[in-house]
Write a protein that holds these residues in place. Sequence first.
Motif, mmCIF file in Angstrom:
data_model
loop_
_atom_site.group_PDB
_atom_site.id
_atom_site.type_symbol
_atom_site.label_atom_id
_atom_site.label_comp_id
_atom_site.label_asym_id
_atom_site.label_seq_id
_atom_site.Cartn_x
_atom_site.Cartn_y
_atom_site.Cartn_z
ATOM 1 N N CYS A 7 0.839 -1.192 0.000
ATOM 2 C CA CYS A 7 0.000 0.000 0.000
ATOM 3 C C CYS A 7 0.881 1.252 0.000
ATOM 4 O O CYS A 7 1.772 1.369 0.837
ATOM 5 C CB CYS A 7 -0.902 -0.018 1.232
ATOM 6 S SG CYS A 7 -1.851 1.493 1.425
ATOM 7 N N PRO A 8 0.685 2.149 -0.956
ATOM 8 C CA PRO A 8 1.526 3.350 -1.041
ATOM 9 C C PRO A 8 1.325 4.309 0.126
ATOM 10 O O PRO A 8 2.120 5.224 0.321
ATOM 11 C CB PRO A 8 1.094 3.998 -2.365
ATOM 12 C CG PRO A 8 -0.251 3.438 -2.658
ATOM 13 C CD PRO A 8 -0.307 2.074 -2.025
ATOM 14 N N ILE A 9 0.278 4.114 0.879
ATOM 15 C CA ILE A 9 0.005 5.006 2.002
ATOM 16 C C ILE A 9 0.607 4.471 3.290
ATOM 17 O O ILE A 9 1.430 5.110 3.922
ATOM 18 C CB ILE A 9 -1.511 5.204 2.182
ATOM 19 C CG1 ILE A 9 -2.122 5.789 0.905
ATOM 20 C CG2 ILE A 9 -1.797 6.101 3.383
ATOM 21 C CD1 ILE A 9 -1.569 7.140 0.525
ATOM 22 N N CYS A 10 0.209 3.264 3.693
ATOM 23 C CA CYS A 10 0.689 2.726 4.966
ATOM 24 C C CYS A 10 1.760 1.653 4.768
ATOM 25 O O CYS A 10 2.327 1.161 5.728
ATOM 26 C CB CYS A 10 -0.472 2.175 5.774
ATOM 27 S SG CYS A 10 -1.249 0.725 5.054
ATOM 28 N N ARG A 11 2.039 1.321 3.507
ATOM 29 C CA ARG A 11 3.107 0.388 3.152
ATOM 30 C C ARG A 11 2.919 -1.009 3.726
ATOM 31 O O ARG A 11 3.905 -1.703 3.968
ATOM 32 C CB ARG A 11 4.467 0.943 3.597
ATOM 33 C CG ARG A 11 4.798 2.225 2.874
ATOM 34 C CD ARG A 11 6.199 2.643 3.172
ATOM 35 N NE ARG A 11 6.541 3.884 2.477
ATOM 36 C CZ ARG A 11 7.755 4.402 2.485
ATOM 37 N NH1 ARG A 11 8.720 3.804 3.129
ATOM 38 N NH2 ARG A 11 8.003 5.506 1.833
ATOM 39 N N SER A 12 1.733 -1.399 3.970
ATOM 40 C CA SER A 12 1.503 -2.759 4.424
ATOM 41 C C SER A 12 1.152 -3.633 3.233
ATOM 42 O O SER A 12 0.601 -3.148 2.237
ATOM 43 C CB SER A 12 0.368 -2.782 5.449
ATOM 44 O OG SER A 12 -0.838 -2.389 4.840
ATOM 45 N N GLU A 13 1.518 -4.901 3.356
ATOM 46 C CA GLU A 13 1.227 -5.845 2.285
ATOM 47 C C GLU A 13 -0.275 -6.033 2.161
ATOM 48 O O GLU A 13 -0.966 -6.239 3.158
ATOM 49 C CB GLU A 13 1.888 -7.181 2.592
ATOM 50 C CG GLU A 13 3.400 -7.104 2.603
ATOM 51 C CD GLU A 13 3.973 -7.397 1.223
ATOM 52 O OE1 GLU A 13 3.329 -8.136 0.462
ATOM 53 O OE2 GLU A 13 5.052 -6.879 0.909
ATOM 54 N N THR A 14 -0.747 -5.928 0.955
ATOM 55 C CA THR A 14 -2.177 -6.075 0.744
ATOM 56 C C THR A 14 -2.414 -6.924 -0.492
ATOM 57 O O THR A 14 -1.666 -6.810 -1.469
ATOM 58 C CB THR A 14 -2.838 -4.691 0.608
ATOM 59 O OG1 THR A 14 -4.243 -4.863 0.428
ATOM 60 C CG2 THR A 14 -2.299 -3.934 -0.566
ATOM 61 N N PRO A 15 -3.385 -7.812 -0.471
ATOM 62 C CA PRO A 15 -3.644 -8.686 -1.626
ATOM 63 C C PRO A 15 -4.100 -7.894 -2.841
ATOM 64 O O PRO A 15 -4.851 -6.927 -2.725
ATOM 65 C CB PRO A 15 -4.752 -9.615 -1.127
ATOM 66 C CG PRO A 15 -5.394 -8.896 0.019
ATOM 67 C CD PRO A 15 -4.301 -8.080 0.642
ATOM 68 N N TRP A 16 -3.586 -8.313 -4.006
ATOM 69 C CA TRP A 16 -3.948 -7.618 -5.232
ATOM 70 C C TRP A 16 -5.252 -8.164 -5.802
ATOM 71 O O TRP A 16 -6.121 -7.412 -6.242
ATOM 72 C CB TRP A 16 -2.801 -7.767 -6.241
ATOM 73 C CG TRP A 16 -3.120 -7.130 -7.554
ATOM 74 C CD1 TRP A 16 -3.596 -7.730 -8.679
ATOM 75 C CD2 TRP A 16 -2.984 -5.737 -7.891
ATOM 76 N NE1 TRP A 16 -3.758 -6.816 -9.673
ATOM 77 C CE2 TRP A 16 -3.393 -5.587 -9.227
ATOM 78 C CE3 TRP A 16 -2.544 -4.611 -7.180
ATOM 79 C CZ2 TRP A 16 -3.382 -4.350 -9.878
ATOM 80 C CZ3 TRP A 16 -2.536 -3.379 -7.830
ATOM 81 C CH2 TRP A 16 -2.949 -3.261 -9.164
ATOM 82 N N THR A 17 -5.344 -9.485 -5.757
ATOM 83 C CA THR A 17 -6.517 -10.110 -6.341
ATOM 84 C C THR A 17 -7.743 -9.916 -5.462
ATOM 85 O O THR A 17 -7.706 -10.196 -4.268
ATOM 86 C CB THR A 17 -6.276 -11.620 -6.538
ATOM 87 O OG1 THR A 17 -5.072 -11.802 -7.260
ATOM 88 C CG2 THR A 17 -7.424 -12.252 -7.292
ATOM 89 N N GLY A 18 -8.792 -9.436 -6.039
ATOM 90 C CA GLY A 18 -10.033 -9.270 -5.301
ATOM 91 C C GLY A 18 -10.034 -8.046 -4.403
ATOM 92 O O GLY A 18 -10.928 -7.860 -3.602
#
Length: 62
Positions: A7-18
């Motif tokens: 995430c460009p804001i909080c830089r946490s890993e986030t799933p792309w799909t769905g």
Amino acid sequence: MPTTVKCPICRSETPWTGNRYRPFCSERCRFIDLGAWADGNYRITGGELEDESQPVEESEPR
Ligand SMILES: [Zn+2]
């Protein structure tokens, strides 16, 4: 192909799909990103208007 993005804001890993808020992790971060440019835009036009709305503050005795 990556299944997660940062995430460009909080830089946490986030799933792309769905992820409906991609590339952001949540609606909150997407809103922050939108607010960032909106705030910069607002400051330019809002500065002069606010100057007229509070002329009394300086003359008030403390
Ligand atoms: Zn985020």
